[in-house]
Design a protein around this motif. Structure first.
Motif, PDB file in Angstrom:
ATOM      1  N   GLY A  45       0.858  -1.134   0.403  1.00  0.00           N
ATOM      2  CA  GLY A  45       0.143  -0.311  -0.099  1.00  0.00           C
ATOM      3  C   GLY A  45       1.097   1.206   0.048  1.00  0.00           C
ATOM      4  N   VAL A  46       1.972   1.019   1.156  1.00  0.00           N
ATOM      5  CA  VAL A  46       2.819   2.094   0.593  1.00  0.00           C
ATOM      6  C   VAL A  46       3.175   2.659  -0.683  1.00  0.00           C
ATOM      7  N   GLY A  47       4.002   1.574  -0.811  1.00  0.00           N
ATOM      8  CA  GLY A  47       4.966   1.790  -1.927  1.00  0.00           C
ATOM      9  C   GLY A  47       3.962   1.955  -3.410  1.00  0.00           C
ATOM     10  N   GLU A  48       2.729   1.400  -3.739  1.00  0.00           N
ATOM     11  CA  GLU A  48       1.883   1.697  -4.324  1.00  0.00           C
ATOM     12  C   GLU A  48       1.620   3.571  -4.500  1.00  0.00           C
ATOM     13  N   ARG A  49       0.906   3.844  -3.127  1.00  0.00           N
ATOM     14  CA  ARG A  49       0.836   5.332  -2.832  1.00  0.00           C
ATOM     15  C   ARG A  49       2.344   6.200  -3.249  1.00  0.00           C
ATOM     16  N   LEU A  50       3.211   5.514  -3.207  1.00  0.00           N
ATOM     17  CA  LEU A  50       4.948   6.265  -3.807  1.00  0.00           C
ATOM     18  C   LEU A  50       4.998   6.581  -4.816  1.00  0.00           C
ATOM     19  N   LEU A  51       4.585   4.945  -5.433  1.00  0.00           N
ATOM     20  CA  LEU A  51       4.793   4.965  -6.534  1.00  0.00           C
ATOM     21  C   LEU A  51       3.475   6.359  -7.474  1.00  0.00           C
TER      22      LEU A  51
END
Length: 161
Positions: A45-51
Motif C-alpha cells: 500500500g505504501v509502495g503503490e502510493r509512493l509510485l
C-alpha cells in the motif's frame, strides 16, 4: 484546460493515480509488483502510493520547462526519464503551496524527508515506475504517447477520476 500551477498539479496527480490501474490490466502485473515490494521490505500500500506520487512528481517536473505547461502535453518518455533522471530538488520544484488532496501532501512530504534506508527504497521504486511507464508507452496504440493519451486510455477503461 487551465494551466495554473494548481490545475497542472491536479492533472499530474490524476496521471499518477491511473498509471498502476492501467498497467494492472495486464494479468499478474499487480501480484508481481506486490511480491517485488514485499521482497524490498516495502508495504504494498505504501509502495503503490509512493509510485503514484513519483509519477505525479515526474510529470510535473517534465512540464516545468515547457513553454505551455498543460499537463497532457508531456510525452510519457519525458516523464519516464524524469523519474530517474531528475534530482530531488527538480522533482519538488514548483509544487503548489497547498494540495487539494491530503494524500498528495502526505506522500510528497514523505518523499521530501527521505534518508538512510528510505533512499534505497526510493531508488527501487523509481526504477519500477520507469519500467511501468515504459511498458505503458510501448503498448500504447499511439506512437510517442503523451500523458493525455494515457489519461484517455484510463477514461476508456472506466478508471475513476
Amino acid at each position: 484546460m487551465s494551466s495554473s500551477p494548481d490545475a497542472v498539479w491536479r492533472r499530474c496527480a490524476h496521471l499518477g493515480r491511473v498509471v498502476l490501474p492501467l498497467i494492472d490490466q495486464e494479468p499478474g502485473r499487480q501480484a508481481r509488483r506486490h511480491d517485488k515490494l514485499r521482497t524490498w521490505g516495502i508495504d504494498p500500500g505504501v509502495g503503490e502510493r509512493l509510485l503514484e506520487t513519483f509519477a505525479a512528481l515526474a510529470a510535473h517536473a517534465a512540464l516545468s520547462g515547457a513553454a505551455s505547461p498543460a499537463a497532457g502535453t508531456a510525452p510519457l518518455s519525458a516523464v519516464a526519464a524524469a523519474v530517474t533522471g531528475k534530482r530531488d530538488i527538480e522533482l519538488l520544484a514548483g509544487l503548489p503551496e497547498r494540495f487539494t488532496d491530503d494524500r498528495d501532501q502526505q506522500a510528497v512530504s514523505l518523499y521530501a524527508c527521505k534518508g538512510g534506508r528510505f533512499s534505497r527504497m526510493l531508488f527501487q521504486l523509481s526504477r519500477e515506475l520507469r519500467r511501468t511507464l515504459t511498458a505503458l508507452a510501448d503498448r500504447s496504440p499511439t506512437p510517442s504517447p503523451t500523458c493525455a493519451d494515457l489519461m484517455r486510455q484510463a477514461d476508456d477503461a472506466g478508471l475513476p477520476d
